[in-house]
Write a protein that holds these residues in place. Structure first.
Motif, mmCIF file in Angstrom:
data_model
loop_
_atom_site.group_PDB
_atom_site.id
_atom_site.type_symbol
_atom_site.label_atom_id
_atom_site.label_comp_id
_atom_site.label_asym_id
_atom_site.label_seq_id
_atom_site.Cartn_x
_atom_site.Cartn_y
_atom_site.Cartn_z
ATOM 1 N N SER A 82 30.652 55.037 29.204
ATOM 2 C CA SER A 82 31.599 53.649 29.678
ATOM 3 C C SER A 82 32.224 54.366 30.694
ATOM 4 O O SER A 82 31.677 55.388 31.650
ATOM 5 C CB SER A 82 32.846 54.087 27.948
ATOM 6 O OG SER A 82 34.058 53.993 28.673
ATOM 7 N N ARG A 83 32.491 53.248 31.147
ATOM 8 C CA ARG A 83 32.781 53.258 32.545
ATOM 9 C C ARG A 83 35.026 53.782 32.306
ATOM 10 O O ARG A 83 35.391 54.473 33.345
ATOM 11 C CB ARG A 83 33.379 51.391 33.103
ATOM 12 C CG ARG A 83 32.939 51.320 34.751
ATOM 13 C CD ARG A 83 33.168 50.543 34.882
ATOM 14 N NE ARG A 83 32.617 49.354 34.089
ATOM 15 C CZ ARG A 83 31.980 47.850 33.937
ATOM 16 N NH1 ARG A 83 33.613 47.108 33.912
ATOM 17 N NH2 ARG A 83 31.220 46.974 33.051
ATOM 18 N N GLU A 84 35.221 53.574 31.370
ATOM 19 C CA GLU A 84 36.395 54.489 31.094
ATOM 20 C C GLU A 84 36.681 56.056 30.477
ATOM 21 O O GLU A 84 36.352 56.034 29.061
ATOM 22 C CB GLU A 84 37.238 54.128 30.894
ATOM 23 C CG GLU A 84 38.335 52.805 31.642
ATOM 24 C CD GLU A 84 37.345 51.462 32.069
ATOM 25 O OE1 GLU A 84 36.472 50.903 31.113
ATOM 26 O OE2 GLU A 84 37.280 51.557 33.397
ATOM 27 N N THR A 115 26.758 50.457 36.419
ATOM 28 C CA THR A 115 27.776 49.492 35.918
ATOM 29 C C THR A 115 28.348 50.279 35.201
ATOM 30 O O THR A 115 29.208 49.679 34.766
ATOM 31 C CB THR A 115 27.380 47.960 35.226
ATOM 32 O OG1 THR A 115 26.199 48.608 33.637
ATOM 33 C CG2 THR A 115 26.049 47.233 35.680
ATOM 34 N N ARG A 116 28.589 51.886 34.756
ATOM 35 C CA ARG A 116 29.552 52.496 34.137
ATOM 36 C C ARG A 116 29.701 53.785 36.017
ATOM 37 O O ARG A 116 30.558 54.415 35.039
ATOM 38 C CB ARG A 116 28.555 53.114 33.618
ATOM 39 C CG ARG A 116 27.940 52.213 31.502
ATOM 40 C CD ARG A 116 27.919 52.820 30.645
ATOM 41 N NE ARG A 116 27.409 53.293 29.438
ATOM 42 C CZ ARG A 116 26.325 53.077 29.047
ATOM 43 N NH1 ARG A 116 25.681 53.929 29.141
ATOM 44 N NH2 ARG A 116 25.836 52.290 28.444
ATOM 45 N N MET A 117 28.918 53.333 36.486
ATOM 46 C CA MET A 117 30.101 54.144 37.120
ATOM 47 C C MET A 117 31.770 53.492 37.658
ATOM 48 O O MET A 117 31.640 52.398 38.098
ATOM 49 C CB MET A 117 29.190 54.427 38.536
ATOM 50 C CG MET A 117 28.556 52.737 39.456
ATOM 51 S SD MET A 117 27.405 53.882 40.922
ATOM 52 C CE MET A 117 27.871 52.438 42.255
ATOM 53 N N PRO A 118 32.484 54.438 38.200
ATOM 54 C CA PRO A 118 33.965 54.053 38.427
ATOM 55 C C PRO A 118 33.596 52.828 39.535
ATOM 56 O O PRO A 118 33.420 52.967 40.972
ATOM 57 C CB PRO A 118 34.237 54.772 39.101
ATOM 58 C CG PRO A 118 33.829 56.472 38.437
ATOM 59 C CD PRO A 118 32.392 55.731 38.244
ATOM 60 N N THR A 129 39.016 58.495 34.522
ATOM 61 C CA THR A 129 37.710 58.866 35.466
ATOM 62 C C THR A 129 37.748 60.327 34.943
ATOM 63 O O THR A 129 38.265 61.082 35.041
ATOM 64 C CB THR A 129 37.820 58.448 36.242
ATOM 65 O OG1 THR A 129 39.161 58.774 36.959
ATOM 66 C CG2 THR A 129 37.485 57.008 36.600
ATOM 67 N N TYR A 157 35.219 43.191 36.651
ATOM 68 C CA TYR A 157 34.396 44.497 37.890
ATOM 69 C C TYR A 157 33.154 43.983 38.173
ATOM 70 O O TYR A 157 33.337 44.527 39.441
ATOM 71 C CB TYR A 157 33.813 45.850 36.289
ATOM 72 C CG TYR A 157 33.278 46.603 36.711
ATOM 73 C CD1 TYR A 157 31.309 46.688 36.698
ATOM 74 C CD2 TYR A 157 33.301 48.022 37.271
ATOM 75 C CE1 TYR A 157 30.248 48.071 37.603
ATOM 76 C CE2 TYR A 157 32.486 48.758 37.620
ATOM 77 C CZ TYR A 157 32.125 49.045 37.657
ATOM 78 O OH TYR A 157 30.611 49.747 38.439
ATOM 79 N N MET A 208 24.861 57.342 33.148
ATOM 80 C CA MET A 208 26.367 56.779 33.330
ATOM 81 C C MET A 208 25.337 55.354 34.295
ATOM 82 O O MET A 208 24.508 55.948 35.734
ATOM 83 C CB MET A 208 26.487 57.200 34.906
ATOM 84 C CG MET A 208 27.826 56.803 35.247
ATOM 85 S SD MET A 208 28.748 57.642 36.333
ATOM 86 C CE MET A 208 29.926 58.436 35.609
#
Lengths: 109, 314, 857
Positions: free
Chosen positions: C558-560, C223-226, C536, C313, C220
């Motif tokens: 992934s971010r999701e 750029t992949r964190m919520p 998430t 984002y 994570m």
């Protein structure tokens, strides 16, 4: 990617330093101690803004170029985007900091 | 001289309103307010419309939405706003060396006034009289905590801060009566620290100033002499000055023309004998925190006499 | 099982209450072995009274949320009292004294005891769940913070019981709040109680920064964190820099009240505006600290109900970061009427309008997201729409207020009351209610009622707008703020009546929410797996997440993750592959990561339930409370208890030096609790040092401000003794060098004996610095001028830092002496090195200032 994080943070950090400089200059010229003559202060503020403005514009153009060469699905793309927008917003903010000094003739308008 | 000007600004709709400008500064701000309300109201409706459109739309948004809504729209608005507001600010705060000067000192919870302090030095309190169409420079100070001088119908406000002299240049444009109020929380009776502003035609104002500079004039009726004696005997002169009767005291409001004021208690109650008597007898109840002690030990006749005398001081 | 979320949007939108009552057995019930049971044991929350010793983030987070909501209700009732009093002119429902207390406490409780703790509660609860961690990285710090908040809040509330409730406004302007004009203890209740409660904010900031940067799941990256994590990270940095000016201001004012130091006394070269600058340097960032998490929650929930990732984002990240910085340049727009030079006013006016840009970027990202697919109109979505309406309106009146001429009419009038409630209630409270409806299934496992939720929303929305929209007009018609009553017939009567009516409708909406909350505990439908279809990680389990959050910590690509990684949703959550499934050491632990890339770098050991945070907080509460009551011997006792609590807290065996199999692919082995810059303790230490520098900078600001605006008094102040100031400067350099040497010794694996000797030497030098600093100030009478008083306060602050350093370095030496430190376990010294360097820099700056301040006499 670490470099990109720096690229997001540095323009707005520059703004912060610029703001502190302008605030300090105005305080030095307009407070009871009157450390600095107003016209001298305005000249210094203009020079500082010129320097900061040039720097942030350089960062903005460099960031735009980097963004154009960045693949749409690259993991670091959001940071590259953020770097460009941070530079844009910071550039506007730096210019706006100079507004009062540029428009007004002295401490009391 | 005070034809068509109401007795008191109390109960007058619009006497204390930024939306009923009667002064140069207030008029500028009114125009600015109107323009901003229309402009930002339009922006608001536009944004809400956009939300509705986005809700109903099924195609992906474009980057330029965020670009134009987030950068271009605010930047254009900011530039227009900054130009307009800076121009307005400079116009409102332009000082005038020929202006009449009035020293205004805020106390908990009343206003001390000195007109033309470097010249005639006419002292008064709680009701300010101003000439229409002429700029007035108010030098605002405080004797204790922070107060704020605000007559919305005439101009923006300015704080009164101990240790500083803040200048407010004010030009009233319409003769009439207006109400102002302390706009910085200053303690227990902050809501009861108001004042009235009477705006006269310039010639009438000049006459008024000269007249007020002189000694107090009570209606010279013999029955009022008892009231004057009560005033002196009960030590009122220790705090209150009345030119020609008792001078020097600055702890409380100057009472030289107290009867001519539209209201008492700093803009709070109609000036008449009954209210004055109630005030003297029980100020602590009417205005908690006021530094004046209640004189409820005055006998009925004495109280009536002194209040009759005071209300005759014009 | 196919994942229907990535099919094209259906022609007819699905039911808005889009949870599934999935048949039992499909997702969660996997066989439990002995290993699983042992793992659960390690993570179990103690029950009964021993639950007070729990430090787990979910327990602490819920405590913050519940306590915060209770304070919200108390402050809300106070608001209703205000509205009742103002319903008609010349009302006598509340006398002036009571009214002043009521409005002061309403603002104080809402700002300090509700808004900040509430957002902390969400942060503390959600962060580990969303970044794939088993707990926050400093659980004891979080628990300690909560107890400080609770005790501080109790102190503030208790002022009502002692008939000494603060009555000077939530902003406590001086000179009204100085000992001269406010006698009695009311202001002290505020200053002491709120400062204790603020400790929670500051500790939360440290925790949030360190946790988000150091404990994300493998893979994570930033750029992949919520997006919520970006919001909370920026918020935490803002707290770290924005709270110190208030802390310093409160200390100065309390010192004035207790000791008579003349910081704000104009006869001694003090300045009432100094308080305003310090207060608003905090106060303005404070409202953005409150707004940003609200916007972050909108940014989290909105995409879920659209079914598509957040639009832009990268734009949003830039907007959030720049907004965090820009919000620090606006503070004097609260002071436009104080007589500052026009040039200054224009600077702050321009800066204040500028903040509309990043705000606009975020709002348009949200609107663009709405357009990506047909959104579902769930109850949280209603609150999001409410946020858009109310906050945008409030933001636009804010831009109006940035114009100085307009501000000079609207300042301190009901127009500002309208504006602030629009932005705070629109920007935080509405998202908060949406978030509560959204995450309550996570807390309780049941859904709240759609029908009652819509009632609650419409009552709140209509009541709010009726109550507060009128106030724009009321203010422009001349009604000032903070007045207990007003005369009739000035044009304010009907408007106030309408506002009062609206306030009660708003309250009714909140009441509906409360009723629904209690009702749903036993009657609400059980939430299925991921009832909202969210993306998430917090929704990985069904329906209530176990104490350990993640049985094994999955790799994130992934971010999701729940939308894009089928291996997370196609099997029971306890069977998902990942790190740290084994628990050979029977310890609570999670994965530590590189702050930028999210690559795993360490195994991060976490504390088990402990009483020490509670004891330390109790000690502080006794210290603060006793000082308030002037029982100074008891203050000493409290300090002793706190010290004992802290000592027990930090005296523990070190876990560093070991290497373990992390359970990530190919048997990747990771060190436990690394001793270098990747350590979460290092990052937390740095966050704390940032706060210390901000406190120091606030004091320097006070000194420079007085020097600049009260030049006569500052120049007439006695200069400190030069020889001792020079000595202090020199010794500060020595402290810096010794600290650096201690750090290097640890990093290079030097012998423990060497480090211990450096510890003792450092202790001696530190004591020496304290001595020379005091001697430098002996000629200066702190009561002689405000400038002198600030000088002494600066020295006292340095003294506090030196005292901490003394304790720390001797503590480290002692631990080595008793053999409690093994090789590769030098983290406490590594951290001490950083702290010592920072303290040395601050000491040197202070000493340099003393060399030139004032005039020798």
């Amino acid at each position: 990617m670490t470099a990109l994080v720096v690229h997001v943070a540095r323009p707005i950090t520059l703004w912060a330093l610029h703001f502190i400089a302008i605030y300090a200059l105005i305080s030095a010229a307009c407070a009871p101690r009157a450390l600095l003559d107003v016209q001298v202060m305005r000249a210094v503020a203009g020079l500082v803004t010129l320097g900061a403005g040039l720097l942030v514009l350089i960062w903005l153009f460099a960031g735009s170029r980097r963004l154009r060469h960045c693949a749409a699905s690259a993991p670091e793309r959001p940071l590259a985007t953020a770097a460009v927008w941070s530079a844009t917003i910071s550039a506007l903010a730096i210019l706006l900091n100079l507004w009062p000094v540029a428009i007004l003739a002295g401490c009391s308008g | 001289m005070e034809r068509d000007i109401p007795q008191s600004a109390l109960d007058i709709y619009g006497a204390q309103s930024a939306l009923e400008p009667a002064g140069f500064g207030a008029a500028i701000v009114f125009d600015l307010t109107f323009a901003m309300t229309v402009a930002f109201g339009t922006v608001f409706v536009g944004v809400m419309l956009l939300v509705w459109l986005a809700w109903r739309r099924d195609r992906p948004a474009r980057h330029w939405w965020v670009w134009s809504g987030g950068i271009v729209l605010p930047v254009v608005s900011i530039l227009v706003l900054m130009v307009a507001s800076t121009a307005a600010l400079v116009a409102m705060t332009r000082s005038d060396d020929t202006a009449l000067v009035v020293d205004v000192t805020g106390h908990q919870f009343w206003w001390d006034l000195v007109y033309d302090p470097d010249g005639l030095a006419v002292r008064d309190a709680n009701e300010m009289v101003l000439p229409a169409g002429r700029p007035v420079t108010l030098r605002l100070q405080s004797a204790d905590v922070i107060h704020s001088f605000w007559v919305p119908s005439l101009s923006g406000k300015m704080d009164m801060i101990p240790g500083r002299v803040n200048t407010l240049t004010l030009t009233a444009t319409e003769p009439g009566r207006y109400r102002g109020q302390c706009a910085e929380f200053c303690g227990l009776s902050h809501p009861r620290m108001a004042f009235e502003v009477v705006v006269l035609e310039p010639a009438a104002f000049d006459r008024w100033l000269i007249r007020t500079a002189g000694e107090a004039r009570d209606a010279a009726r013999p029955e009022l002499l008892r009231g004057r004696q009560v005033f002196i005997d009960y030590g009122c002169a220790a705090c209150h000055a009345v030119r020609g009767v008792a001078t020097g005291a600055r702890l409380g409001p100057d009472l030289t023309r107290v009867g001519a004021r539209g209201s008492l208690g700093a803009g709070m109650w109609r000036m008449n004998q009954g209210n004055l008597a109630g005030w003297i007898a029980d100020v602590g109840d009417m205005k908690p925190g006021a530094k004046m002690p209640s004189y409820n030990h005055l006998s009925g006749p004495d109280l009536r006499a002194v209040s009759a005398w005071l209300v005759s001081l014009k | 099982m196919t994942d229907a979320r990535h099919d094209p949007p259906p022609a007819v939108p699905p039911r808005s209450d889009a949870y599934e009552t999935a048949p039992k057995g499909a997702r969660e019930t996997a066989p439990k072995g002995a290993r699983d049971k042992d793992f659960e044991q390690v993570w179990a929350t103690p029950d009964g009274a021993r639950a007070l010793s729990s430090v787990s983030h979910r327990v602490v987070g819920k405590r913050f949320l519940i306590t915060g909501f209770i304070f919200f209700l108390i402050a809300g009732i106070l608001a209703l009292l205000v509205r009742l009093q103002l319903m008609v002119p010349e009302n006598t429902f509340l006398d002036s004294e009571t009214y002043n207390q009521v409005f002061t406490m309403h603002g104080t409780i809402m700002m300090f005891l509700f808004a900040i703790p509430m957002l902390e509660g969400f942060a503390v609860y959600l962060i580990p769940l969303m970044i794939g961690a088993r707990d926050l990285v400093f659980p004891r710090l979080g628990a300690f913070g909560y107890y400080c908040y609770l005790f501080g809040g109790i102190i503030v509330l208790s002022s009502f019981v002692f008939d000494a409730a603060p009555a000077g406004g939530w902003f406590m302007y001086v000179p009204l709040s100085t000992s001269q004009y406010t006698q009695g203890l009311s202001a002290d209740f505020w200053l002491i109680g709120i400062t204790l409660a603020e400790i929670a904010s500051v500790t939360a900031a440290i925790e949030i920064i360190a946790s988000i940067l150091c404990s994300r799941a493998p893979g994570m990256s930033l750029t992949r964190m919520p997006i919520l994590m970006w919001y909370l990270l920026v918020t935490a940095f803002m707290i770290a820099i924005g709270f110190p000016p208030l802390i310093i201001g409160s200390i100065l004012l309390e010192a004035e009240r207790l000791l008579g130091l003349p910081f704000f006394d104009i006869t001694q070269g003090g300045d009432p505006l100094l308080w305003q600058h310090l207060f608003w340097l905090f106060g303005h960032p404070e409202v953005y600290i409150i707004f940003l998490p609200g916007a972050g929650m909108v940014a989290t929930m909105l995409p879920v109900f659209v079914g598509k990732p957040l639009f832009g984002y990268g734009f949003a990240v830039a907007a959030v970061v720049t907004m965090g910085f820009l919000s620090f340049g606006l503070w004097a727009h609260h002071m436009f009427a104080t007589g500052l030079p026009i040039l200054s006013l224009s600077l702050f006016s321009a800066a204040s309008t500028m903040v509309a840009v990043p705000t606009g970027v975020q709002i348009f990202c949200f609107i663009a997201t709405l357009s990506l697919a047909r959104p579902r109109l769930t109850v949280p979505m209603y609150f999001i729409l409410g946020f858009l309406f109310i906050f945008v309106l409030g933001g636009l009146t804010g831009v109006m207020l940035a114009a100085v001429p307009f501000n000079l009419q609207a300042h301190d009038s009901y127009f500002v009351v309208a504006h602030l409630h629009y932005v705070l209630i629109g920007g935080f409270v509405f998202p908060m209610f949406g978030a509560l409806y959204y995450w309550v299934p996570h807390f309780t496992g049941r859904m709240m009622s759609e029908r009652l939720g819509k009632w609650a929303f419409w009552l709140m929305f209509s009541g709010f707008n009726l109550a507060f929209f009128m106030m724009h007009l009321t203010g422009l018609r001349g009604m000032p703020r903070r007045i207990a009553t007003y005369p009739a017939d000035l044009g304010w009567d009907r408007l106030n009546m309408l506002s009062t009516f609206g306030a009660f409708v708003l309250a009714a909406g909140i009441a509906v929410f409360i009723v629904d909350f209690f009702r749903h505990r036993h009657a609400g439908p059980k939430a299925g797996h991921d009832p909202w279809g969210a993306a998430t990680l917090e929704w990985l389990h069904t329906p209530v997440t176990p104490d350990y959050n993640f049985r094994a910590i999955p790799e994130i690509r992934s971010r999701e993750p729940l939308w894009d990684q089928p291996e997370l949703t196609d099997r029971p959550a306890t069977e998902i592959a990942g790190a740290l499934r084994d628990n050979a050491d029977h310890r609570r632990e999670t994965i530590g990561c590189d702050p930028v890339t999210g690559a795993p770098v360490q195994i991060l050991r976490l504390p088990h339930p402990t009483w020490f945070p509670l004891i330390a907080a109790l000690g502080l509460a006794v210290l603060f409370g006793a000082t308030l009551a002037s029982l100074y011997w008891l203050s000493g006792v409290g300090a002793g208890i706190a010290l004992a609590g802290f000592t027990g807290w930090v005296w523990e065996p070190s876990d560093s030096g070991a290497v373990r199999d992390s359970g990530i692919r190919d048997g990747l082995e990771l060190p436990v609790n690394v001793v270098n810059r990747h350590s979460h303790l290092y990052v937390g230490n740095m966050a704390m040092i940032l706060i210390l520098f901000a406190l120091f900078a606030s004091l320097l600001f006070a000194g420079m401000y007085l020097w600049n605006t009260q030049p006569l008094s500052a120049d007439a102040t006695q200069r400190p003794a030069r020889i001792y100031a020079l000595l202090t400067l020199g010794l500060a350099v020595v402290v810096f060098t010794l600290s650096w040497m201690i750090s290097r010794s640890v990093l290079l694996g030097g012998p423990l004996m060497l480090t211990a000797m450096l510890n003792v030497l450092l202790a001696v030098i530190v004591a020496g610095v304290a001595l020379t600093l005091t001697l430098a100030l002996v000629p200066v009478d702190p009561w002689s001028s405000a400038f002198a008083a600030v000088g002494w306060t600066l020295a006292a602050y340095i003294g506090a830092l030196l005292a901490v350093m003394l304790y720390w370095t001797l503590f480290n030496a002692l631990r080595k002496l008793v053999g409690a430190v093994g090789p590769g376990q030098g983290l406490p010294d590594f951290l001490l090195g950083s702290f010592g360097k920072a303290a040395a820099v601050m000491t040197a700056i202070t000493a340099a200032a003393f060399l030139f301040a004032g005039t020798p006499q």
